[in-house]
Design an enzyme around this catalytic site. Structure first.
Site, mmCIF file in Angstrom:
data_model
loop_
_atom_site.group_PDB
_atom_site.id
_atom_site.type_symbol
_atom_site.label_atom_id
_atom_site.label_comp_id
_atom_site.label_asym_id
_atom_site.label_seq_id
_atom_site.Cartn_x
_atom_site.Cartn_y
_atom_site.Cartn_z
ATOM 1 N N GLY A 10 49.449 48.057 27.159
ATOM 2 C CA GLY A 10 50.232 48.777 26.767
ATOM 3 C C GLY A 10 51.709 48.041 26.120
ATOM 4 O O GLY A 10 51.397 47.119 25.917
ATOM 5 N N ASN A 32 43.053 51.152 30.121
ATOM 6 C CA ASN A 32 41.692 51.709 29.428
ATOM 7 C C ASN A 32 41.695 51.327 28.377
ATOM 8 O O ASN A 32 41.046 52.266 27.934
ATOM 9 C CB ASN A 32 41.252 53.216 30.071
ATOM 10 C CG ASN A 32 42.244 54.303 29.480
ATOM 11 O OD1 ASN A 32 43.275 53.917 29.605
ATOM 12 N ND2 ASN A 32 42.404 55.247 29.874
ATOM 13 N N TYR A 145 53.377 66.460 29.127
ATOM 14 C CA TYR A 145 54.229 64.350 29.512
ATOM 15 C C TYR A 145 55.276 65.051 30.168
ATOM 16 O O TYR A 145 55.307 64.791 31.128
ATOM 17 C CB TYR A 145 54.760 64.193 27.919
ATOM 18 C CG TYR A 145 54.992 62.635 28.486
ATOM 19 C CD1 TYR A 145 54.442 61.870 28.732
ATOM 20 C CD2 TYR A 145 56.197 62.471 27.556
ATOM 21 C CE1 TYR A 145 55.003 60.569 28.384
ATOM 22 C CE2 TYR A 145 56.997 61.300 27.581
ATOM 23 C CZ TYR A 145 55.914 60.107 27.985
ATOM 24 O OH TYR A 145 56.887 59.570 28.152
HETATM 25 P P1 NAD Z 1 51.919 52.735 25.780
HETATM 26 O O1 NAD Z 1 51.051 53.908 25.053
HETATM 27 O O2 NAD Z 1 52.065 51.272 24.384
HETATM 28 O O3 NAD Z 1 51.285 52.080 26.421
HETATM 29 C C1 NAD Z 1 50.606 53.077 27.415
HETATM 30 C C2 NAD Z 1 49.623 52.158 27.777
HETATM 31 O O4 NAD Z 1 48.749 52.550 29.652
HETATM 32 C C3 NAD Z 1 48.749 51.759 27.166
HETATM 33 O O5 NAD Z 1 48.313 50.285 26.815
HETATM 34 C C4 NAD Z 1 47.765 52.909 27.083
HETATM 35 O O6 NAD Z 1 46.006 52.305 27.695
HETATM 36 C C5 NAD Z 1 47.513 53.075 29.472
HETATM 37 N N1 NAD Z 1 46.758 54.198 29.452
HETATM 38 C C6 NAD Z 1 47.046 54.950 29.026
HETATM 39 N N2 NAD Z 1 46.499 55.999 30.295
HETATM 40 C C7 NAD Z 1 45.825 55.368 30.785
HETATM 41 C C8 NAD Z 1 44.636 55.380 32.188
HETATM 42 N N3 NAD Z 1 44.356 56.720 33.031
HETATM 43 N N4 NAD Z 1 44.340 54.441 32.416
HETATM 44 C C9 NAD Z 1 44.601 53.080 32.544
HETATM 45 N N5 NAD Z 1 45.906 52.642 31.115
HETATM 46 C C10 NAD Z 1 46.255 53.825 30.495
HETATM 47 O O7 NAD Z 1 53.427 53.428 26.119
HETATM 48 P P2 NAD Z 1 54.258 52.728 26.459
HETATM 49 O O8 NAD Z 1 55.550 52.427 25.517
HETATM 50 O O9 NAD Z 1 53.831 51.329 26.849
HETATM 51 O O10 NAD Z 1 55.252 53.442 27.707
HETATM 52 C C11 NAD Z 1 54.757 52.245 28.986
HETATM 53 C C12 NAD Z 1 55.189 53.775 29.526
HETATM 54 O O11 NAD Z 1 56.821 54.200 29.334
HETATM 55 C C13 NAD Z 1 54.571 55.007 29.882
HETATM 56 O O12 NAD Z 1 54.326 55.583 30.975
HETATM 57 C C14 NAD Z 1 55.132 56.321 29.144
HETATM 58 O O13 NAD Z 1 55.813 57.265 29.950
HETATM 59 C C15 NAD Z 1 56.929 55.135 29.647
HETATM 60 N N6 NAD Z 1 58.059 55.786 28.737
HETATM 61 C C16 NAD Z 1 57.932 54.622 27.173
HETATM 62 C C17 NAD Z 1 58.923 54.930 26.589
HETATM 63 C C18 NAD Z 1 59.221 53.822 24.820
HETATM 64 O O14 NAD Z 1 60.142 54.347 24.746
HETATM 65 N N7 NAD Z 1 58.734 53.044 24.592
HETATM 66 C C19 NAD Z 1 60.611 55.868 26.946
HETATM 67 C C20 NAD Z 1 60.230 56.638 28.389
HETATM 68 C C21 NAD Z 1 59.023 55.832 29.421
#
Ligand code: NAD
Ligand code: UDP
Length: 338
Positions: A10, A32, A145
């Site tokens: 991600g 995934n 969420y």
């Molecule tokens: P993103 O959507 O780019 O990345 C999430 C990744 O998780 C994706 O690659 C997705 O394919 C994978 N994924 C989702 N469900 C899955 C599953 N069941 N099995 C395997 N892979 C799975 O989002 P991001 O911004 O990179 O966020 C990453 C983490 O950081 C998340 O947990 C999110 O809640 C947390 N977060 C991000 C932010 C932000 O501002 N980017 C803020 C707070 C929290």
């Protein structure tokens, strides 16, 4: 170290995998591809210390061999993504977290959880410190969420208390940078895409709601610091400089040089009115604070969006795999440590 990263393909996960490989760790990346594109880790395909497994961590986690740290980042993160996948979001926050915790317990690894500022909901305390318990609507549209992450924190802390697992909980605030999907619906990617396309910038509500935006490189340094210590947290990780959404729109217009108009749309329900982290704990316990100004971070992000224009400007709101990406999937799946 050998580090298992769920959601490693991600936005944040791919930057984290890259940072860990750069400093000499081995990385087992689990994803995934539900909310990201394999193009995010295409440049790491030939790295001898990267192993990739395409898997849904809510169903099963199988990482043979030793593991020193488990970093659990898998979860939809943008509001449109988790609204589209409510049950998957609850599953990965609950069963997914339990499966990753079990991996850490089995291997004796440290477990680091990517939680979120959303656990504070629409906060009644401002700015937000880690000892604030939050103001979350448990049945509203964002609850899939927010409550999944609150459960993820609870179950992680229960593993720590009852099984002595080395657990670290990070509460991440809004982070932006290269590899955001242009149509993931988050405000930074939306405004940049709209500005570059000459489309109206869509401000929800009156634009006076605030967020505190952290550049991805800063945030990744914080995650790495959390990986490297035994701090249980929760620890806020984010940039403490608060901006209104309207200010953000003005900044994006200035940095892109776009003459796009601004358009006002209804505020989504339960959209938090203010959000700003207190980062004293991260400063004191991790020696971490962000360094990159929003002007500099936005310039870097806009440059990336410009350079990837051909690849990423598909306007269908879905993740559409580039031809290159679909060829990548089988290559990644067969990838083992060299
Ligand atoms: P993103 O959507 O780019 O990345 C999430 C990744 O998780 C994706 O690659 C997705 O394919 C994978 N994924 C989702 N469900 C899955 C599953 N069941 N099995 C395997 N892979 C799975 O989002 P991001 O911004 O990179 O966020 C990453 C983490 O950081 C998340 O947990 C999110 O809640 C947390 N977060 C991000 C932010 C932000 O501002 N980017 C803020 C707070 C929290
Ligand atoms: N937002 C906006 N226009 C958009 C997308 C989002 O005005 O095109 C607003 C949204 O209502 C929220 C803020 O920007 O107040 C941050 O939204 P985002 O989805 O990026 O993150 P989150 O709400 O999870 O903090």
């Amino acid at each position: 170290m050998r580090i298992a990263v769920s959601g490693g393909g991600g936005f944040l996960g791919s930057h984290l995998c890259e940072a860990l490989l750069d400093r000499g760790d081995e990385v087992v990346c689990l994803d995934n591809w539900s909310t990201a594109s394999p193009g995010n880790i295409e440049h790491l395909l030939d790295h001898p210390a990267l192993q990739f497994t395409e898997t849904d961590v809510s169903a099963m986690v199988d990482v043979p061999g030793p593991v020193d740290v488990v970093a659990h980042l898998a979860s939809p993160a943008s509001p449109p993504d988790y609204h589209r996948r409510p049950l998957e979001t609850l599953a990965v926050g609950s069963r997914g977290t339990e499966n990753m915790l079990h991996l850490a317990e089995r291997t004796g690894a440290r477990f680091v959880l990517a939680s979120t500022s959303e656990v504070y909901g629409d906060p009644l305390m401002h700015p937000q410190r880690e000892d604030y318990w939050g103001n979350v609507n448990p049945v509203g549209p964002r609850s899939v969420y927010d409550e999944a992450k609150r459960y993820a924190e609870a179950v992680s802390m229960a593993y720590r208390r009852s099984l002595g697992l080395d657990v670290g909980v990070m509460r991440i605030f809004n982070t932006y940078g290269p590899r955001l999907r242009p149509h993931d619906g988050r405000v930074v990617s939306s405004f940049i895409t709209q500005a570059l396309n000459g489309d109206p910038l869509t401000i929800y509500g009156d634009g006076r709601q605030t967020r505190s935006f952290c550049y991805v490189d800063d945030l990744i340094r914080g995650i790495v610091a959390m990986i490297d210590c035994d701090e249980p947290g929760p620890v806020n990780l984010g940039n403490p400089i608060e901006r209104t959404v309207r200010e953000l729109a003005e900044l994006v217009l200035r940095i892109t040089g776009s003459s796009s108009p601004v358009e006002y749309h209804p505020l989504p329900s339960d959209d938090p009115t203010r959000r700003q982290p207190v980062i004293t704990r991260a400063r004191e316990r991790l020696g971490w604070s962000p360094k990159i100004s929003i002007e500099e971070g936005l310039r870097r992000t806009v440059d990336w969006f410009r350079s990837r224009r051909e690849d990423v400007m598909t306007a269908d709101g879905r993740i559409s795999l580039r031809e290159g990406d679909s060829r990548l999937r089988p290559l990644l799946n067969g990838k083992k440590l060299a």
